[in-house]
Design a protein around this motif. Sequence first.
Motif, PDB file in Angstrom:
ATOM      1  N   ASP A 107       0.837  -1.208   0.000  1.00 45.52           N
ATOM      2  CA  ASP A 107       0.000   0.000   0.000  1.00 45.52           C
ATOM      3  C   ASP A 107       0.872   1.259   0.000  1.00 45.52           C
ATOM      4  OD1 ASP A 107      -2.380  -1.437  -0.052  1.00 45.52           O
ATOM      5  OD2 ASP A 107      -2.621  -1.395   2.136  1.00 45.52           O
TER       6      ASP A 107
ATOM      7  N   ILE B  89       2.319   1.793  -3.495  1.00 47.97           N
ATOM      8  CA  ILE B  89       1.296   2.272  -4.429  1.00 47.97           C
ATOM      9  C   ILE B  89       0.947   3.730  -4.139  1.00 47.97           C
ATOM     10  CG2 ILE B  89      -1.106   1.977  -5.171  1.00 47.97           C
ATOM     11  CD1 ILE B  89      -0.713  -1.065  -4.677  1.00 47.97           C
ATOM     12  N   ASP B  90       0.935   4.097  -2.875  1.00 48.34           N
ATOM     13  CA  ASP B  90       0.597   5.477  -2.489  1.00 48.34           C
ATOM     14  C   ASP B  90       1.578   6.504  -3.032  1.00 48.34           C
ATOM     15  OD1 ASP B  90      -1.669   4.670  -1.122  1.00 48.34           O
ATOM     16  OD2 ASP B  90      -0.689   4.678   0.854  1.00 48.34           O
TER      17      ASP B  90
ATOM     18  N   PHE C 243       2.456   6.841  -6.030  1.00 45.45           N
ATOM     19  CA  PHE C 243       2.056   7.215  -7.387  1.00 45.45           C
ATOM     20  C   PHE C 243       0.941   8.257  -7.342  1.00 45.45           C
ATOM     21  CE2 PHE C 243       4.118   3.144  -7.835  1.00 45.45           C
ATOM     22  CZ  PHE C 243       4.876   3.309  -8.974  1.00 45.45           C
TER      23      PHE C 243
ATOM     24  N   ALA D 226      -2.511   5.137  -8.802  1.00 40.17           N
ATOM     25  CA  ALA D 226      -2.705   4.312  -7.599  1.00 40.17           C
ATOM     26  C   ALA D 226      -4.071   3.623  -7.629  1.00 40.17           C
ATOM     27  CB  ALA D 226      -2.557   5.164  -6.343  1.00 40.17           C
TER      28      ALA D 226
ATOM     29  N   THR E 121      -4.027   0.868 -10.248  1.00 40.58           N
ATOM     30  CA  THR E 121      -3.232  -0.255  -9.749  1.00 40.58           C
ATOM     31  C   THR E 121      -4.033  -1.098  -8.774  1.00 40.58           C
ATOM     32  OG1 THR E 121      -1.181   0.992 -10.036  1.00 40.58           O
ATOM     33  CG2 THR E 121      -1.116  -0.899  -8.526  1.00 40.58           C
ATOM     34  N   ARG E 122      -4.682  -0.444  -7.830  1.00 40.23           N
ATOM     35  CA  ARG E 122      -5.470  -1.180  -6.831  1.00 40.23           C
ATOM     36  C   ARG E 122      -6.632  -1.945  -7.482  1.00 40.23           C
ATOM     37  NH1 ARG E 122      -3.684   3.244  -3.495  1.00 40.23           N
ATOM     38  NH2 ARG E 122      -2.599   2.348  -1.694  1.00 40.23           N
TER      39      ARG E 122
END
Length: 149
Positions: free
Chosen positions: A8, A11-12, A14, A19, A22-23
């Motif tokens: 997490d 990803i955060d 970006f 993000a 991606t999630r």
Amino acid sequence: MDAQAQLDGFIDKFTPDVAALTRALLARARAQLPGATIPVYDNYNALAIGFGATDRVKDVIFSLAVMPRWVTLCFTWGTRLDDPAGLLGGSGNQVRHLRLHSADAWDSPDVQAFLAQALARADRPIDPNDAGGLVIKSISAKQRPRRPA
């Protein structure tokens, strides 16, 4: 910190749009592939989230390559895939890729056909009954900014 919290955090870094994409793609891939082991490699220019039978690179069937401005679906053995329409990018000896512009792209017939081929032709298939799980494999010591200026 547990593996999901680390992912997490990666990803955060970006943009909110990348993000979120991606999630959403990660959720679809996980739902489609129970039992997959998901090795994560965070490096200076991309975040790679692989799917395979084990966390070894040679067993990764495909990955989501998260770049500062987009997400790409990479097939480790993409040269083995039938691609009569020429949709896959790449010119190397092994990997082929396809940029995914939306979460719905995951469900497109073309993407699903490539995924089905890649999974069927994998040297070591994913067993849906395996525990699988998320494994943080590599974290880059130096981080370039990921949010475009």
